[in-house]
Design a protein around this motif. Structure first.
Motif, mmCIF file in Angstrom:
data_model
loop_
_atom_site.group_PDB
_atom_site.id
_atom_site.type_symbol
_atom_site.label_atom_id
_atom_site.label_comp_id
_atom_site.label_asym_id
_atom_site.label_seq_id
_atom_site.Cartn_x
_atom_site.Cartn_y
_atom_site.Cartn_z
ATOM 1 N N VAL A 32 0.819 -1.209 0.000
ATOM 2 C CA VAL A 32 0.000 0.000 0.000
ATOM 3 C C VAL A 32 0.854 1.261 0.000
ATOM 4 O O VAL A 32 1.820 1.381 0.753
ATOM 5 N N GLY A 33 0.487 2.194 -0.855
ATOM 6 C CA GLY A 33 1.055 3.535 -0.836
ATOM 7 C C GLY A 33 -0.018 4.497 -0.353
ATOM 8 O O GLY A 33 -1.213 4.275 -0.594
ATOM 9 N N GLU A 34 0.382 5.551 0.336
ATOM 10 C CA GLU A 34 -0.583 6.516 0.878
ATOM 11 C C GLU A 34 -0.321 7.912 0.343
ATOM 12 O O GLU A 34 0.841 8.325 0.197
ATOM 13 N N ALA A 35 -1.409 8.627 0.069
ATOM 14 C CA ALA A 35 -1.292 10.023 -0.346
ATOM 15 C C ALA A 35 -2.431 10.812 0.298
ATOM 16 O O ALA A 35 -3.597 10.460 0.133
ATOM 17 N N PRO A 36 -2.098 11.877 1.044
ATOM 18 C CA PRO A 36 -3.137 12.677 1.697
ATOM 19 C C PRO A 36 -3.739 13.759 0.793
ATOM 20 O O PRO A 36 -4.659 14.462 1.201
ATOM 21 N N SER A 37 -3.205 13.902 -0.410
ATOM 22 C CA SER A 37 -3.713 14.942 -1.316
ATOM 23 C C SER A 37 -3.588 14.471 -2.762
ATOM 24 O O SER A 37 -2.846 13.537 -3.079
ATOM 25 N N GLY A 38 -4.319 15.158 -3.644
ATOM 26 C CA GLY A 38 -4.250 14.842 -5.062
ATOM 27 C C GLY A 38 -2.864 15.091 -5.629
ATOM 28 O O GLY A 38 -2.362 14.304 -6.443
ATOM 29 N N GLU A 39 -2.243 16.180 -5.172
ATOM 30 C CA GLU A 39 -0.903 16.507 -5.662
ATOM 31 C C GLU A 39 0.088 15.387 -5.333
ATOM 32 O O GLU A 39 0.889 14.976 -6.190
ATOM 33 N N GLU A 40 0.040 14.893 -4.100
ATOM 34 C CA GLU A 40 0.962 13.831 -3.704
ATOM 35 C C GLU A 40 0.652 12.521 -4.424
ATOM 36 O O GLU A 40 1.549 11.752 -4.752
ATOM 37 N N ALA A 41 -0.633 12.278 -4.677
ATOM 38 C CA ALA A 41 -1.023 11.069 -5.410
ATOM 39 C C ALA A 41 -0.425 11.090 -6.821
ATOM 40 O O ALA A 41 0.157 10.096 -7.276
ATOM 41 N N LEU A 42 -0.555 12.218 -7.495
ATOM 42 C CA LEU A 42 -0.032 12.327 -8.863
ATOM 43 C C LEU A 42 1.488 12.214 -8.879
ATOM 44 O O LEU A 42 2.072 11.628 -9.789
ATOM 45 N N ALA A 43 2.147 12.766 -7.845
ATOM 46 C CA ALA A 43 3.606 12.677 -7.753
ATOM 47 C C ALA A 43 4.060 11.234 -7.528
ATOM 48 O O ALA A 43 5.133 10.827 -7.980
ATOM 49 N N LEU A 44 3.242 10.447 -6.829
ATOM 50 C CA LEU A 44 3.593 9.058 -6.507
ATOM 51 C C LEU A 44 3.367 8.083 -7.660
ATOM 52 O O LEU A 44 3.960 7.013 -7.695
ATOM 53 N N LEU A 45 2.493 8.453 -8.575
ATOM 54 C CA LEU A 45 2.054 7.508 -9.610
ATOM 55 C C LEU A 45 3.192 6.813 -10.333
ATOM 56 O O LEU A 45 3.231 5.591 -10.436
ATOM 57 N N THR A 46 4.110 7.597 -10.871
ATOM 58 C CA THR A 46 5.144 7.012 -11.720
ATOM 59 C C THR A 46 6.203 6.254 -10.940
ATOM 60 O O THR A 46 6.847 5.360 -11.480
ATOM 61 N N SER A 47 6.366 6.570 -9.649
ATOM 62 C CA SER A 47 7.351 5.826 -8.859
ATOM 63 C C SER A 47 6.728 4.588 -8.214
ATOM 64 O O SER A 47 7.340 3.520 -8.153
ATOM 65 N N PHE A 48 5.475 4.705 -7.776
ATOM 66 C CA PHE A 48 4.823 3.583 -7.082
ATOM 67 C C PHE A 48 4.181 2.603 -8.069
ATOM 68 O O PHE A 48 4.143 1.395 -7.829
ATOM 69 N N LEU A 49 3.680 3.123 -9.190
ATOM 70 C CA LEU A 49 3.035 2.312 -10.237
ATOM 71 C C LEU A 49 1.965 1.368 -9.663
ATOM 72 O O LEU A 49 2.107 0.141 -9.691
ATOM 73 N N PRO A 50 0.868 1.933 -9.176
ATOM 74 C CA PRO A 50 -0.164 1.099 -8.545
ATOM 75 C C PRO A 50 -0.938 0.253 -9.549
ATOM 76 O O PRO A 50 -1.104 0.638 -10.709
ATOM 77 N N ASP A 51 -1.412 -0.903 -9.089
ATOM 78 C CA ASP A 51 -2.332 -1.719 -9.877
ATOM 79 C C ASP A 51 -3.757 -1.216 -9.705
ATOM 80 O O ASP A 51 -4.599 -1.408 -10.584
ATOM 81 N N LEU A 52 -3.995 -0.591 -8.544
ATOM 82 C CA LEU A 52 -5.341 -0.103 -8.235
ATOM 83 C C LEU A 52 -5.230 1.144 -7.359
ATOM 84 O O LEU A 52 -4.331 1.241 -6.527
ATOM 85 N N VAL A 53 -6.137 2.099 -7.571
ATOM 86 C CA VAL A 53 -6.156 3.343 -6.783
ATOM 87 C C VAL A 53 -7.493 3.456 -6.070
ATOM 88 O O VAL A 53 -8.555 3.341 -6.703
ATOM 89 N N VAL A 54 -7.442 3.636 -4.740
ATOM 90 C CA VAL A 54 -8.638 3.953 -3.958
ATOM 91 C C VAL A 54 -8.616 5.460 -3.778
ATOM 92 O O VAL A 54 -7.731 6.004 -3.108
ATOM 93 N N LEU A 55 -9.580 6.144 -4.382
ATOM 94 C CA LEU A 55 -9.485 7.602 -4.541
ATOM 95 C C LEU A 55 -10.689 8.320 -3.938
ATOM 96 O O LEU A 55 -11.814 8.184 -4.426
ATOM 97 N N ASP A 56 -10.451 9.087 -2.875
ATOM 98 C CA ASP A 56 -11.511 9.906 -2.286
ATOM 99 C C ASP A 56 -11.765 11.106 -3.198
ATOM 100 O O ASP A 56 -10.824 11.732 -3.697
ATOM 101 N N LEU A 57 -13.041 11.430 -3.413
ATOM 102 C CA LEU A 57 -13.346 12.555 -4.299
ATOM 103 C C LEU A 57 -13.175 13.902 -3.623
ATOM 104 O O LEU A 57 -12.824 14.882 -4.255
ATOM 105 N N MET A 58 -13.413 13.953 -2.300
ATOM 106 C CA MET A 58 -13.354 15.230 -1.589
ATOM 107 C C MET A 58 -11.943 15.444 -1.043
ATOM 108 O O MET A 58 -11.650 15.103 0.101
ATOM 109 N N LEU A 59 -11.073 15.997 -1.855
ATOM 110 C CA LEU A 59 -9.685 16.241 -1.455
ATOM 111 C C LEU A 59 -9.401 17.735 -1.455
ATOM 112 O O LEU A 59 -9.978 18.483 -2.247
ATOM 113 N N PRO A 60 -8.497 18.195 -0.593
ATOM 114 C CA PRO A 60 -8.085 19.603 -0.645
ATOM 115 C C PRO A 60 -7.211 19.827 -1.879
ATOM 116 O O PRO A 60 -6.582 18.894 -2.384
ATOM 117 N N GLY A 61 -7.170 21.036 -2.368
ATOM 118 C CA GLY A 61 -6.337 21.298 -3.556
ATOM 119 C C GLY A 61 -6.948 20.650 -4.781
ATOM 120 O O GLY A 61 -8.128 20.844 -5.091
#
Length: 237
Positions: A32-61
């Motif tokens: 599991v990888g964790e991201a508290p914001s959309g910005e951090e999630a996008l930054a993690l994508l290419t390094s973590f390369l997830p098979d699946l994303v659990v994505l909350d719609l109500m995010l800051p930023g």
């Protein structure tokens, strides 16, 4: 499908909820990888390369809808489950339009989320690894390479769009009820509504039909479901 541990990226700004989801996923054997914001999630994508994303719609930023759209612009492969609050029907539809595969309404039981994840991954595995191609007119679904070609150009499909299209091409001319499609693609224990399917059908039509409002391939069977029209072309096995 993968030799490595399945990777799940949890994007949730509330730390207690994020940690709770993460702990349950780790106990179920996922990396599991964790991201508290959309910005951090996008930054993690290419390094973590997830098979699946659990994505909350109500995010800051950058909100979850924008994150969903950006993931789909760059990475068609990961499955995406949106987390929505009750009453956010418009956001659910928008998320599905942007390429999310499914959604869950908060609050939910983490075991329910894990069951949904397992069903989605099983479905994807079921549709991979078979040496088969389906050709109808200008469309060719190459299941060895897991891609769709239209006029010899690749069309980007989400995992769910791919699964629906393959189901149609395997059953040319057959009227498939909405429940049949949901059971085959989302799993027999799926408890979401048929709106989810209708949004995916609309997206598929936009990608493969010359005129999506008058589809030649994916026909609506009124009051029942949909039918793949096997004109003109041939089926290869």
């Amino acid at each position: 499908m993968h030799d490595h541990k399945i990777k799940v990226l949890v994007v949730e700004d509330e730390a207690s909820i994020r940690r709770f989801i993460t702990l349950n996923l780790e106990m179920a054997g996922y990396e599991v990888g964790e991201a508290p914001s959309g910005e951090e999630a996008l930054a993690l994508l290419t390094s973590f390369l997830p098979d699946l994303v659990v994505l909350d719609l109500m995010l800051p930023g950058i909100n979850g809808l924008e994150v969903c759209g950006r993931i789909r612009e760059t990475m068609p492969e990961p499955l995406i489950i949106m987390l929505t609050a009750k009453g956010q029907d418009a956001d659910k539809i928008m998320g599905l339009e942007l390429g999310a595969d499914d959604y869950m309404v908060k609050p939910f039981n983490p075991l329910e989320l894990i069951a949904r994840i397992k069903a989605m991954l099983r479905r994807r595995n079921r549709f991979e690894g078979r040496r088969t191609a389906y050709t109808y007119g200008d469309l060719c679904l190459d299941t060895a390479a897991n891609k769709l070609l239209r006029n010899n150009r690749e069309v980007e499909l989400t995992p769910t769009e791919y699964s629906i299209l393959k189901l149609f091409m395997e059953n040319p001319g057959k009227a498939l009820k909405r429940e049949e499609i949901l059971n085959a693609v989302w799993g027999e224990d799926y408890f979401g509504d048929t709106k989810t399917l209708d949004v995916h059908i609309r997206r598929l039509r936009e990608k493969i039909e010359e005129n999506p409002s008058e589809p030649r391939h994916i026909k609506t069977v009124w009051g029942s479901g949909y039918r793949w029209q096997p004109e003109p072309g041939r089926r290869l096995t």
